[in-house]
Scaffold this active site. Structure first.
Site, mmCIF file in Angstrom:
data_model
loop_
_atom_site.group_PDB
_atom_site.id
_atom_site.type_symbol
_atom_site.label_atom_id
_atom_site.label_comp_id
_atom_site.label_asym_id
_atom_site.label_seq_id
_atom_site.Cartn_x
_atom_site.Cartn_y
_atom_site.Cartn_z
ATOM 1 N N LYS A 46 53.803 33.748 71.700
ATOM 2 C CA LYS A 46 55.023 34.014 72.468
ATOM 3 C C LYS A 46 55.633 32.646 72.780
ATOM 4 O O LYS A 46 54.883 31.705 73.125
ATOM 5 C CB LYS A 46 54.647 34.765 73.765
ATOM 6 C CG LYS A 46 55.836 35.225 74.595
ATOM 7 C CD LYS A 46 55.379 36.035 75.813
ATOM 8 C CE LYS A 46 56.535 36.471 76.695
ATOM 9 N NZ LYS A 46 56.131 37.256 77.871
ATOM 10 N N SER B 44 55.128 42.735 81.084
ATOM 11 C CA SER B 44 55.653 42.171 79.832
ATOM 12 C C SER B 44 54.762 42.294 78.618
ATOM 13 O O SER B 44 55.214 42.064 77.505
ATOM 14 C CB SER B 44 55.974 40.694 80.021
ATOM 15 O OG SER B 44 57.254 40.571 80.517
ATOM 16 N N SER C 61 59.001 41.432 78.622
ATOM 17 C CA SER C 61 59.667 40.335 77.950
ATOM 18 C C SER C 61 59.061 39.955 76.595
ATOM 19 O O SER C 61 59.720 39.301 75.793
ATOM 20 C CB SER C 61 59.625 39.094 78.845
ATOM 21 O OG SER C 61 58.288 38.665 79.036
HETATM 22 N N1 GLN Z 1 60.078 43.242 83.390
HETATM 23 C C1 GLN Z 1 59.537 42.478 84.458
HETATM 24 C C2 GLN Z 1 60.555 41.502 84.975
HETATM 25 O O1 GLN Z 1 61.624 41.509 84.465
HETATM 26 C C3 GLN Z 1 58.287 41.796 84.034
HETATM 27 C C4 GLN Z 1 58.481 40.587 83.230
HETATM 28 C C5 GLN Z 1 57.192 39.947 82.817
HETATM 29 O O2 GLN Z 1 56.115 40.539 82.966
HETATM 30 N N2 GLN Z 1 57.288 38.711 82.392
HETATM 31 O O3 GLN Z 1 60.300 40.751 85.843
#
Ligand code: GLN
Length: 463
Positions: free
Chosen positions: A66, A165, A141
């Protein structure tokens, strides 16, 4: 995931991976492809095997990082404009450990800039498309990581999970993903989002592969003082109570897709047939988890993002002229205005607001208290059950563009994933087939701290 049986070579595995990456270009998965280095490393592994040397537990296995993981001499821009041009001078502990075991990084994959999002649409490079339906989101994400695995570009990919994410994109694309116990794997060398919630984990095609990855990457790291003493694989892996819970309030949620609900019921019935006791849990405090998360997380984001000033990392504005401001003020202001995505800015503003002296008690302190209640509620539940089975997200992958202009709708995506991060618990997301429209559905199994290996064993029974 092994090549030491000599049925194939590392070079041919990497070549196949690079070919697949080329074939799936229009999904917008990779932000950087490291062809030369990957082939060079593959050749070195093949030579080692020929000489009879130990090539490592992951020898020749192509994987993707990632793009918020630092890895020496590769760009690590977290799909954020403000970090473009930043070439990493160091290796994240995870990349270092994977490399040591012979895994081969073929490139870096897309994410919402700084991991802020649930769809990968907040990336500076544009969205990654869903593996099963190009008109839909990959989730986020870690959208790039999930689609890279789902479309066979790589055997596994790294991810970070601050509020879902890893689990949500895994479930949107039909692959397995683990969000380990907070502190199980070192966060050293991963671009920080919200430090009390961030964990490092993986995407793969089976629970067994996730187990292997955990066994080579988990453990104490002196470069990350929040890492736990080594526990993975050394704890008792028996599920002592033989009992699994489900959360009444999640099942009663109007937002829950009926096909996800029925997939969950089917799995509970399967567990019952296998002799597990099924327990209905009432967890009313979880209602406050999303609100608490969207206060605590932006507060930590605002602090972590304050280091991007145009001086130390990546992008710097060229716009340094104005009559009423000094060049230094303009350097900070314009670098940040031009370099952050709208969602990054939204979080910086919310974070600074909830931490500000007039509002700290009303927002941050209350959210911190709610977090403690949520932790207590999970502890109570784990007195009765070994694990809790829940949906990852209330719905399967949504359409590209559907929620991007409505931040609250996007935040609601995380309603079932963030409680796990607030409590620092491990959870494994696994696929449970597809809905009538052919979209993957996923569930997650949550356990007490340090039960990561148990959860993977249970996932094998469930999948
Ligand atoms: N979707 C969540 C957010 O927008 C989690 C993001 C993540 O786990 N990096 O904060």
């Amino acid at each position: 995931m092994k090549i030491a049986d000599k049925k194939t070579t590392a070079v041919s595995l990497v070549e196949a991976s690079l070919k697949r990456i080329e074939e799936t270009k229009d999904y917008n998965i990779f932000t950087f492809i490291d062809k030369d280095q990957a082939l060079k490393k593959a050749q070195a592994i093949d030579d080692k095997i020929k000489k009879g040397e130990n090539p490592g537990k992951l020898a020749g296995v192509p994987y993707a990082l990632k793009a918020n993981f630092l890895s020496k001499n590769r760009p690590a821009d977290a799909s954020a404009k403000i970090l473009t041009e930043f070439i990493s001078p160091v290796d994240s502990t995870t990349a270092e450990k994977l490399d040591k075991e012979g895994a081969i990084c073929v490139g870096c994959v897309n994410l919402d800039a700084f991991a802020h999002g649930s769809s990968t649409e907040n990336s500076y490079y544009g969205p990654t498309k869903n593996a099963k339906d190009k008109t839909r989101v990959a989730g986020g994400s870690s959208g790039g990581s999930a689609v890279a695995v789902a479309l066979d570009c790589v055997e596994f990919a790294t991810g970070s999970d601050t509020g879902g994410s890893i689990r949500q994109p895994a479930s949107f694309n039909g692959v397995f993903g683990i969000k380990p116990t907070y502190g199980a794997i070192s966060r050293y060398g991963v671009v920080a989002m919200a430090s009390s919630l961030d964990v490092i984990g993986f995407f793969a095609k089976s629970a067994a592969d996730l187990d292997l990855l955990m066994s080579v990457t988990a453990g104490k790291d002196e470069k990350d003082q929040t890492t736990l003493p080594d526990f993975y694989g050394s704890n008792d892996t028996e599920l002592k109570k033989k009992s699994v819970g489900f959360i009444k309030e999640f099942m009663a949620s109007e937002a829950l897709d009926p096909e996800i609900k029925s997939a969950l019921e089917t799995k509970l019935a399967k567990l019952k047939d296998k002799g597990y006791k099924i327990v209905e849990l009432s967890m009313p405090t979880l209602e406050y988890a999303l609100a608490a998360y969207y206060i605590i997380q932006p507060a930590e984001v605002a602090s972590n993002l304050s280091r991007y000033d145009g001086i130390r990392y990546g992008f710097r504005t060229e716009n340094l002229k104005a009559d009423d401001k000094t060049p230094l003020d303009l350097l900070f202001e314009n670098t940040r205005s031009e370099g952050f995505m709208p969602e990054n800015k939204r979080r910086i503003m919310i974070g600074n607001f909830v931490l500000s002296s007039g509002f700290y008690d009303a927002y941050f302190l209350k959210a911190a208290k709610a977090r403690t209640l949520i932790i207590d509620e999970f502890n109570k539940a784990f007195a009765d059950v070994d694990a809790i089975l829940t949906p990852v997200s209330p719905n399967p992958a949504f359409k590209l563009g559907e929620k991007i202009s409505d931040p609250v709708a996007m935040y609601l995506e995380d309603v079932m994933s963030v409680p796990v991060n607030l409590a620092g618990l491990p959870a494994v997301a696994f696929p449970v087939g597809e809905n009538k429209a052919g979209l993957p559905l996923g569930l997650q199994i949550i356990g007490p701290r340090r039960s990561d290996k148990n959860l993977l064993k249970l996932t094998e029974e469930l999948a």
